[in-house]
Design a protein around this motif. Structure first.
Motif, PDB file in Angstrom:
ATOM      1  N   SER A 247       0.848  -1.188   0.000  1.00 42.68           N
ATOM      2  CA  SER A 247       0.000   0.000   0.000  1.00 42.68           C
ATOM      3  C   SER A 247       0.881   1.234   0.000  1.00 42.68           C
ATOM      4  CB  SER A 247      -0.929   0.002   1.217  1.00 42.68           C
ATOM      5  OG  SER A 247      -0.182   0.014   2.420  1.00 42.68           O
ATOM      6  N   PRO A 248       0.362   2.391  -0.430  1.00 43.26           N
ATOM      7  CA  PRO A 248       1.190   3.604  -0.495  1.00 43.26           C
ATOM      8  C   PRO A 248       1.687   4.025   0.878  1.00 43.26           C
ATOM      9  CG  PRO A 248      -0.832   3.865  -1.767  1.00 43.26           C
ATOM     10  CD  PRO A 248      -0.983   2.613  -0.967  1.00 43.26           C
ATOM     11  N   PRO A 249       2.784   4.767   0.926  1.00 44.43           N
ATOM     12  CA  PRO A 249       3.312   5.241   2.211  1.00 44.43           C
ATOM     13  C   PRO A 249       2.386   6.284   2.822  1.00 44.43           C
ATOM     14  CG  PRO A 249       4.483   6.263   0.406  1.00 44.43           C
ATOM     15  CD  PRO A 249       3.591   5.239  -0.209  1.00 44.43           C
ATOM     16  N   PRO A 250       2.389   6.407   4.146  1.00 47.71           N
ATOM     17  CA  PRO A 250       1.487   7.368   4.784  1.00 47.71           C
ATOM     18  C   PRO A 250       2.015   8.799   4.704  1.00 47.71           C
ATOM     19  CG  PRO A 250       2.802   6.269   6.456  1.00 47.71           C
ATOM     20  CD  PRO A 250       3.153   5.623   5.130  1.00 47.71           C
ATOM     21  N   LYS A 251       1.099   9.748   4.627  1.00 45.76           N
ATOM     22  CA  LYS A 251       1.475  11.131   4.847  1.00 45.76           C
ATOM     23  C   LYS A 251       1.802  11.324   6.323  1.00 45.76           C
ATOM     24  CE  LYS A 251      -1.391  13.043   1.137  1.00 45.76           C
ATOM     25  NZ  LYS A 251      -2.469  14.024   0.794  1.00 45.76           N
ATOM     26  N   LEU A 252       2.470  12.407   6.642  1.00 42.31           N
ATOM     27  CA  LEU A 252       2.831  12.668   8.030  1.00 42.31           C
ATOM     28  C   LEU A 252       1.567  12.742   8.886  1.00 42.31           C
ATOM     29  CD1 LEU A 252       5.232  13.331   9.948  1.00 42.31           C
ATOM     30  CD2 LEU A 252       4.729  15.747   9.544  1.00 42.31           C
ATOM     31  N   GLY A 253       1.479  11.846   9.857  1.00 46.82           N
ATOM     32  CA  GLY A 253       0.334  11.835  10.757  1.00 46.82           C
ATOM     33  C   GLY A 253      -0.984  11.464  10.106  1.00 46.82           C
ATOM     34  N   GLN A 254      -0.925  10.809   8.953  1.00 41.35           N
ATOM     35  CA  GLN A 254      -2.149  10.522   8.197  1.00 41.35           C
ATOM     36  C   GLN A 254      -3.173   9.722   8.999  1.00 41.35           C
ATOM     37  OE1 GLN A 254      -1.443   8.777   4.338  1.00 41.35           O
ATOM     38  NE2 GLN A 254      -3.533   7.993   4.146  1.00 41.35           N
ATOM     39  N   HIS A 255      -2.693   8.816   9.845  1.00 41.20           N
ATOM     40  CA  HIS A 255      -3.601   7.900  10.539  1.00 41.20           C
ATOM     41  C   HIS A 255      -3.728   8.219  12.029  1.00 41.20           C
ATOM     42  CE1 HIS A 255      -2.054   5.674   6.949  1.00 41.20           C
ATOM     43  NE2 HIS A 255      -3.353   5.469   6.800  1.00 41.20           N
ATOM     44  N   ASN A 256      -3.361   9.434  12.398  1.00 39.28           N
ATOM     45  CA  ASN A 256      -3.461   9.812  13.815  1.00 39.28           C
ATOM     46  C   ASN A 256      -4.838   9.504  14.391  1.00 39.28           C
ATOM     47  OD1 ASN A 256      -0.875  10.847  13.648  1.00 39.28           O
ATOM     48  ND2 ASN A 256      -1.492  12.995  13.696  1.00 39.28           N
ATOM     49  N   ASP A 257      -5.864  10.055  13.766  1.00 38.76           N
ATOM     50  CA  ASP A 257      -7.210   9.963  14.328  1.00 38.76           C
ATOM     51  C   ASP A 257      -7.699   8.520  14.370  1.00 38.76           C
ATOM     52  OD1 ASP A 257      -6.802  12.662  14.123  1.00 38.76           O
ATOM     53  OD2 ASP A 257      -8.711  13.113  13.150  1.00 38.76           O
ATOM     54  N   THR A 258      -7.451   7.787  13.289  1.00 38.17           N
ATOM     55  CA  THR A 258      -7.918   6.401  13.227  1.00 38.17           C
ATOM     56  C   THR A 258      -7.256   5.551  14.301  1.00 38.17           C
ATOM     57  OG1 THR A 258      -8.243   6.616  10.843  1.00 38.17           O
ATOM     58  CG2 THR A 258      -8.136   4.386  11.738  1.00 38.17           C
ATOM     59  N   ILE A 259      -5.940   5.677  14.425  1.00 39.00           N
ATOM     60  CA  ILE A 259      -5.205   4.857  15.400  1.00 39.00           C
ATOM     61  C   ILE A 259      -5.624   5.217  16.821  1.00 39.00           C
ATOM     62  CG2 ILE A 259      -2.916   4.362  16.342  1.00 39.00           C
ATOM     63  CD1 ILE A 259      -1.840   4.780  13.451  1.00 39.00           C
ATOM     64  N   LEU A 260      -5.726   6.522  17.111  1.00 38.61           N
ATOM     65  CA  LEU A 260      -6.098   6.924  18.466  1.00 38.61           C
ATOM     66  C   LEU A 260      -7.521   6.488  18.802  1.00 38.61           C
ATOM     67  CD1 LEU A 260      -4.452  10.460  18.578  1.00 38.61           C
ATOM     68  CD2 LEU A 260      -3.702   8.399  19.748  1.00 38.61           C
ATOM     69  N   ALA A 261      -8.417   6.520  17.828  1.00 43.56           N
ATOM     70  CA  ALA A 261      -9.776   6.032  18.074  1.00 43.56           C
ATOM     71  C   ALA A 261      -9.750   4.538  18.388  1.00 43.56           C
ATOM     72  CB  ALA A 261     -10.664   6.325  16.874  1.00 43.56           C
ATOM     73  N   GLU A 262      -8.899   3.781  17.677  1.00 43.72           N
ATOM     74  CA  GLU A 262      -8.773   2.352  17.968  1.00 43.72           C
ATOM     75  C   GLU A 262      -8.263   2.118  19.394  1.00 43.72           C
ATOM     76  OE1 GLU A 262      -7.567   1.128  13.359  1.00 43.72           O
ATOM     77  OE2 GLU A 262      -6.108   0.936  14.988  1.00 43.72           O
ATOM     78  N   LEU A 263      -7.471   3.059  19.903  1.00 45.38           N
ATOM     79  CA  LEU A 263      -6.911   2.923  21.243  1.00 45.38           C
ATOM     80  C   LEU A 263      -7.865   3.427  22.318  1.00 45.38           C
ATOM     81  CD1 LEU A 263      -3.217   4.051  20.568  1.00 45.38           C
ATOM     82  CD2 LEU A 263      -4.129   1.732  20.672  1.00 45.38           C
ATOM     83  N   GLY A 264      -9.056   3.876  21.919  1.00 42.54           N
ATOM     84  CA  GLY A 264     -10.059   4.283  22.899  1.00 42.54           C
ATOM     85  C   GLY A 264     -10.135   5.761  23.175  1.00 42.54           C
ATOM     86  N   TYR A 265      -9.437   6.597  22.415  1.00 38.81           N
ATOM     87  CA  TYR A 265      -9.505   8.036  22.622  1.00 38.81           C
ATOM     88  C   TYR A 265     -10.790   8.603  22.030  1.00 38.81           C
ATOM     89  CZ  TYR A 265      -4.656   8.315  24.217  1.00 38.81           C
ATOM     90  OH  TYR A 265      -3.493   8.167  24.942  1.00 38.81           O
ATOM     91  N   ALA A 266     -11.439   9.459  22.780  1.00 39.13           N
ATOM     92  CA  ALA A 266     -12.638  10.154  22.305  1.00 39.13           C
ATOM     93  C   ALA A 266     -12.230  11.319  21.409  1.00 39.13           C
ATOM     94  CB  ALA A 266     -13.447  10.671  23.497  1.00 39.13           C
ATOM     95  N   PRO A 267     -13.125  11.776  20.517  1.00 38.11           N
ATOM     96  CA  PRO A 267     -12.785  12.893  19.630  1.00 38.11           C
ATOM     97  C   PRO A 267     -12.253  14.119  20.377  1.00 38.11           C
ATOM     98  CG  PRO A 267     -14.814  11.876  18.908  1.00 38.11           C
ATOM     99  CD  PRO A 267     -14.454  11.216  20.203  1.00 38.11           C
ATOM    100  N   ALA A 268     -12.830  14.449  21.517  1.00 36.14           N
ATOM    101  CA  ALA A 268     -12.362  15.625  22.261  1.00 36.14           C
ATOM    102  C   ALA A 268     -10.938  15.410  22.774  1.00 36.14           C
ATOM    103  CB  ALA A 268     -13.309  15.913  23.423  1.00 36.14           C
ATOM    104  N   GLU A 269     -10.623  14.197  23.164  1.00 33.60           N
ATOM    105  CA  GLU A 269      -9.264  13.896  23.641  1.00 33.60           C
ATOM    106  C   GLU A 269      -8.256  13.994  22.501  1.00 33.60           C
ATOM    107  OE1 GLU A 269      -9.606  10.724  27.210  1.00 33.60           O
ATOM    108  OE2 GLU A 269     -10.484  10.052  25.314  1.00 33.60           O
ATOM    109  N   ILE A 270      -8.668  13.557  21.325  1.00 34.92           N
ATOM    110  CA  ILE A 270      -7.775  13.658  20.160  1.00 34.92           C
ATOM    111  C   ILE A 270      -7.523  15.121  19.828  1.00 34.92           C
ATOM    112  CG2 ILE A 270      -7.545  13.142  17.708  1.00 34.92           C
ATOM    113  CD1 ILE A 270      -9.190  10.597  18.229  1.00 34.92           C
ATOM    114  N   THR A 271      -8.561  15.931  19.877  1.00 36.42           N
ATOM    115  CA  THR A 271      -8.406  17.359  19.622  1.00 36.42           C
ATOM    116  C   THR A 271      -7.443  17.986  20.619  1.00 36.42           C
ATOM    117  OG1 THR A 271     -10.627  17.522  18.695  1.00 36.42           O
ATOM    118  CG2 THR A 271      -9.619  19.564  19.475  1.00 36.42           C
ATOM    119  N   ALA A 272      -7.550  17.586  21.885  1.00 40.73           N
ATOM    120  CA  ALA A 272      -6.651  18.114  22.916  1.00 40.73           C
ATOM    121  C   ALA A 272      -5.195  17.742  22.625  1.00 40.73           C
ATOM    122  CB  ALA A 272      -7.074  17.594  24.283  1.00 40.73           C
TER     123      ALA A 272
END
Length: 823
Positions: A785-810
Motif C-alpha cells: 500500500s502507499p506510504p502514509p502522509k505525516l500523521g495521516q492515521h493519527n485519528d484512526t489509530i487513536l480512536a482504535e486505542l479508545g480516545y474520544a474525539p475531544a481527547e484527540i483534539t486536545a
C-alpha cells in the motif's frame, strides 16, 4: 524456526545461504548432495595439517546435516517429511516448474522455494548468473569504483548472499501462512528483483528526476559530503558528517571553525558540490593523524566515524569478543571452558572461526556444529512433526510499532507491512525535517531545471517527483516514500503532554516493537526492554543498533558507510593497485534490514510457539560480517606471518576468467564469468580469436595468464553493445551481464515483463514507481500500500486505542500529535 524441517537441494551460494539463515533461527536443515559431494566443498580450500578444509563449506553449512541424494529420486520422494524444500534453478525451467507443481500437489503443506537469476518468466528467464553477474544485473556495480575506471563489484559474493536472505524471508512468511491455512506455497525468488529491492534511493532518483545515479569513487554520490574514506598516517578512516550538528562537530574536530561561517555549507548537497575543495582540507587533516587519533576526536564531537578495518582486525576486535560473536571449531570454546583460542594466523584448523548469529535472541541458545561430512545426518534430529504449532496467526493479525530512521529499520518494517502486518510508524513532528528553504529560493533554483538533470542542492536530497517540493514537501520525499510503504503513520511527540499514555496504549495492543536507535537513543525515547515489558509483558522487541546493545563500542554512532568500513568489507573492495573502497550505496543498511527481517520473523515464530516474550539484540555490524563469512574463516586460518590477499578488482579466486570488460559506447561494461572448462570452450568459440592459447584449457592455466585472456576478451567486447554482447554469451551458455545502470534496469524489457516496478502513488497523486515485492507467492497474501502522509492515521489509530474525539483534539492542541512539521 524450531519445529521446521528443511531440505536444501541447492548447490549455489544463494540457496545455501538461505538455508544457513533458516538453520541459524532454529530450523533442522538437511543438505541434499550428489554422491561425489557438493561443488561448494571445493570452494576456498585451504591445506592444513589436518587435511584440506573448504572455508566456504564450513561457513555456509555449519549447523546442518547432509544426505546423499539418489540421482534417480523424484522431488516428490525427497520432500517427504520436510516442511520446506530449497532449490536453485537454472537450465530447464519448465520441467522444474512442473516437478514443483507435482510435489506441491502430493504435499499440500510443503513450502517450495525456487531461486533463479531472473525468474521463471520473461525474456531473460533462461539466463545464467553467478556472484559477479549479481553485482552487474541489479545496478549495484555501476555505482562502485572510480568514474574513469571500470566499475567494481564488492570484495566478495555478498549480493548473492542477500538473494538468499530474501528467499529466507519469503519462506518464513509462507510458513506462517501455512501454519494457519494448512496450505503451503511456491516462493519464487529472482536475483534481479531481490537486488532491485536492495537499493536506497537510486531508483527514486531516476523515476522521480530522470537522473541515473553514477559512481563517485569513495564519495557518497550526489547527496552528502563528507561521507567518504580518507587516508591517515597508519590506515584509512570513514567519516560520515550528515546532519547539521554533525557538520558543526566535524569542523570543531578538525579545528576548522571558520567553515561554520559558510551558511551554505549547512546544506549537505552544497558540501557535495564543493567536495574537491573540502577534500583538500580533510585529506590534509587526516594525513597528520593516526586512525585512532582521528576517530577519537571525531567521536568525541559526535561525528559518526570509524576505522577501515581489515578482516584480521575484526577477528581480534574487542567489541566482537565482548559479545561472544565468533564461533570456533577445532579448539576449546572460549565461552564454555574459559580458554581463549589462539590468535588468527597460526595456520591450523584449531584457530579457525566462523561468524556467529548476527543477533542475540532471548530464549534461543543456538548449538554450534561444524559443517557435516558427506552423508552425516543430524546427531539428534527433531522428530517428524504431526501437526503445526497451535496459535500461530498470519501476519495480517500482527501489529508492529516502529521507531526507526534512515534505511535498515524502515526496511524491516516495510517488509513486514508488505506481508500483511499492521505496521504503525511513530514519527516525531520533525522526523522528516524542519523546513525547506524559502519558496523563492527553491523556485529560482528550479528555474533552469530539466528532466534528467541533477536538481540543485537545496531540494536535491528530497528527491521530489519532477523536482517539485510542493506545499507539503514532507509528504513528497521520494527516498522516504520508498522506504515506508505498507505502513500507517502516527506523528507523535513522546515527550509532549499525553505522549507516554499514547505509547502505553499502543504497546499494549502490539505484538512487536522495532527500533534502530543507538542504546542511548532507546533510553532517551523511553522504549527500553524493561519499559516496554511493563506496558506489555508479552511483547516481542527488536533492537537493531549499529554495534549491538553491549560491548565497548555499543554507544558509538554510525551510518551505513561507517559500518561498511568497520566490518572489514571495504578493506576487501578495490582495484589491485588501489586502497579500500566503500560501496556506492550504504550497503550495511540493506544487509541489516534483510537480516533484521529474518530475525523478526523468527522471533515472532518463537513467541507464538512458546507464548513467552522475546527480546532481540541485533548488531548491524555483525550482519555485515555475516555476508562475508567464509572470507573471515579463510583469514583466521592463514599461516602465521602471511599477508592478507590483495584486492582483486573484478576477479574471483573461484573462476577464471572473470571480470569486467569495456564495450562500445560511453561507460559501457560487461561482466562475465567462466565457471568451468565447458564454459571456457564455449567462450573461445564465441571469441574466435587466433591469440587464444591452447594451454588455457585448465582453470589453473587461465588464472596464471588472466591478464592476457582479459586483453583477448576486451578485444571482442570493445566492438559490441553491452546488451548484445551479454545476449550472445548467454546464448552460448556463459554467465554474463551488461553492467546495468539504474536506467537500464528500469527500462529493460525483462523488467517490464516481470512487472518489476510498481506504482505507490497515493490517491490523487501522479504515478510514483518503486521496485515491488522481491519475491512472489502462489497463495500467501501480500498487501502493498502507499506510504502514509505525516500523521495521516493519527485519528484512526487513536480512536482504535479508545480516545474520544475531544481527547484527540486536545492532543493536537498540545502539539502531542501533528500532521505538519513545526514552523
Amino acid at each position: 524456526m524450531r519445529g521446521v524441517r528443511v531440505l536444501d537441494l541447492s548447490d549455489g551460494r544463494a540457496g545455501v545461504y538461505c538455508a544457513r539463515l533458516l538453520a541459524m533461527t532454529g530450523a533442522d536443515v538437511v543438505a541434499g548432495e550428489p554422491s561425489d559431494g557438493s561443488r561448494l566443498r571445493q570452494s576456498r580450500v585451504i591445506d592444513t595439517a589436518a587435511g584440506p578444509v573448504s572455508t566456504t563449506w564450513e561457513y555456509l553449512r555449519a549447523n546442518t546435516a547432509s544426505v546423499v541424494v539418489d540421482p534417480g529420486a523424484s522431488l516428490d520422494e525427497l520432500a517427504d517429511d520436510f516442511d520446506v524444500v530449497v532449490l536453485d534453478v537454472h537450465g530447464d525451467l519448465a520441467s522444474t516448474q512442473a516437478e514443483i507443481a507435482a510435489v506441491r500437489e502430493a504435499h499440500p503443506r510443503l513450502v517450495a522455494a525456487a531461486i533463479t537469476p531472473y525468474g521463471f518468466t520473461g525474456p531473460k528467464s533462461a539466463w545464467r548468473a553467478g556472484p559477479l553477474e549479481h553485482w552487474a544485473l541489479g545496478g549495484h556495480m555501476s555505482l562502485n569504483g572510480e568514474p574513469d575506471r571500470h566499475p567494481l563489484p564488492g570484495g566478495g559474493p555478498w549480493l548473492t548472499h542477500l538473494v538468499g536472505a530474501t528467499a529466507a524471508i519469503g519462506i518464513q512468511a509462507a510458513l506462517v501462512n501455512a501454519a494457519t491455512t494448512g496450505r503451503g506455497d511456491l516462493v519464487e525468488v529472482s536475483a534481479l528483483e531481490a537486488l532491485a529491492n536492495a537499493h536506497q534511493w537510486s531508483f527514486s532518483l531516476y523515476t522521480h528526476n530522470g537522473v541515473t545515479k553514477r559512481r563517485w569513487g569513495n564519495r557518497f554520490g550526489e547527496q552528502h559530503h563528507p561521507l567518504a574514506l580518507y587516508e591517515c598516517i597508519d590506515g584509512w578512516i570513514c567519516i560520515a558528517s550528515v546532519s547539521m550538528h554533525q557538520w558543526e562537530g566535524f569542523c570543531i574536530a578538525m579545528d576548522q571553525v571558520e567553515l561554520l561561517a559558510r551558511d551554505d555549507f549547512y546544506v549537505p548537497a552544497v558540501r557535495f558540490d564543493h567536495a574537491d575543495e573540502l577534500d583538500e582540507i580533510i585529506s590534509a587533516w587526516a594525513a597528520k593523524k593516526t586512525v585512532a587519533e582521528a576517530v577519537a576526536v571525531l567521536q568525541d564531537n559526535q561525528v559518526p566515524s570509524g576505522p577501515v578495518a581489515s578482516l584480521d582486525d575484526m577477528l581480534i576486535s574487542e567489541q566482537l569478543a565482548a559479545r561472544g560473536y565468533w564461533q570456533h571449531f577445532g579448539a576449546v570454546d572460549a565461552q564454555t571452558d574459559g580458554v581463549r583460542p589462539s590468535e588468527p594466523g597460526a595456520g591450523s584448523v584449531s584457530n579457525a572461526r566462523l561468524p556467529g548469529p548476527p543477533a542475540h535472541i532471548e530464549g534461543a541458545t543456538p548449538q554450534f556444529r561444524r559443517a557435516p561430512a558427506l552423508g552425516a545426518g543430524l546427531d539428534d534430529p527433531a522428530p517428524v512433526r504431526t501437526g503445526w504449532p497451535a496459535g500461530v496467526k498470519p501476519l495480517a493479525g500482527v501489529r508492529v510499532v516502529e521507531f526507526t530512521i534512515a534505511w535498515a529499520g524502515p526496511l524491516v518494517c516495510r517488509m513486514l507491512g508488505d506481508l500483511g502486518a499492521d505496521v504503525i510508524k511513530i514519527e516525531h513532528p520533525t522526523a522528516r525535517g524542519l523546513a525547506m528553504p524559502p519558496a523563492e529560493m527553491i523556485l529560482a533554483e528550479r528555474g533552469g531545471w530539466e528532466w534528467g538533470q541533477l536538481p540543485g542542492p537545496l531540494s536535491r536530497n528530497g528527491i521530489f517527483l519532477n523536482n517539485d517540493p510542493g506545499d507539503d514537501w514532507f509528504n513528497r520525499l521520494g527516498h522516504w516514500n520508498k522506504m515506508n510503504r505498507s505502513k500507517r503513520g502516527l506523528c507523535l511527540d513522546l515527550k509532549a503532554p499525553g505522549g507516554r499514555d499514547v505509547l502505553r496504549r499502543l504497546v499494549e495492543t502490539a505484538d512487536m516493537v522495532v527500533n534502530n536507535y543507538s542504546p542511548r537513543g532507546v533510553r532517551s525515547a523511553g522504549i527500553t526492554l524493561a519499559e516496554l515489558r511493563e506496558m506489555n509483558p508479552g511483547i516481542v522487541t527488536l533492537d537493531m543498533s549499529g554495534f549491538g546493545a553491549t560491548g565497548p563500542d555499543a554507544e558509538r554512532i554510525s551510518w551505513g558507510p561507517v559500518l561498511d568500513a568497520a566490518s572489514g568489507l571495504a578493506s576487501t573492495t578495490g582495484y589491485p593497485d588501489s586502497g579500500p573502497y566503500k560501496q556506492g550505496i550504504a550497503f550495511p543498511d540493506v544487509v541489516g534490514g534483510l537480516h533484521g527481517t529474518v530475525i523478526a520473523l523468527a522471533a515472532l515464530w518463537q513467541h507464538w510457539r512458546t507464548a513467552e516474550p522475546v527480546g532481540v539484540d541485533l548488531s548491524q555490524l555483525e550482519t555485515a560480517i555475516n555476508v562475508a563469512g567464509d572470507q573471515f574463516t579463510e583469514a583466521s586460518m592463514r599461516p602465521a606471518g602471511s599477508l592478507p590477499p590483495t584486492r582483486r578488482g573484478a576477479r574471483t579466486p573461484d573462476a577464471a576468467p572473470s571480470g569486467v570488460y569495456q564495450c562500445r559506447g560511453e561507460d559501457a561494461w560487461l561482466a562475465l564469468t567462466v565457471e568451468d572448462d565447458a564454459a571456457w570452450k564455449a567462450l573461445i568459440q564465441v571469441l574466435d580469436d587466433s591469440a587464444c592459447n591452447p594451454q588455457w584449457t585448465t582453470a589453473a592455466a587461465r588464472h596464471a595468464d588472466h591478464d592476457a585472456i582479459d586483453v583477448m576478451i576486451e578485444r571482442w567486447t570493445a566492438t559490441r553493445d553491452k546488451h548484445e554482447a551479454a545476449a550472445e554469451l548467454q546464448a552460448a551458455g556463459i554467465a554474463a551481464s551488461a553492467v546495468m545502470t539504474i536506467a537500464d534496469v528500469v527500462n529493460d524489457d525483462h523488467s517490464a515483463a516481470r512487472g518489476l516496478m510498481v506504482d505507490h502513488a497515493r490517491q490523487g497523486e501522479q504515478p510514483q514507481l518503486f521496485p515491488g515485492l522481491p519475491f512472489r507467492f502462489d497463495t500467501t497474501p501480500a498487501a502493498l500500500s502507499p506510504p502514509p502522509k505525516l500523521g495521516q492515521h493519527n485519528d484512526t489509530i487513536l480512536a482504535e486505542l479508545g480516545y474520544a474525539p475531544a481527547e484527540i483534539t486536545a492532543l493536537y492542541d498540545s502539539n502531542t500529535i501533528a500532521t505538519t512539521p513545526p514552523d
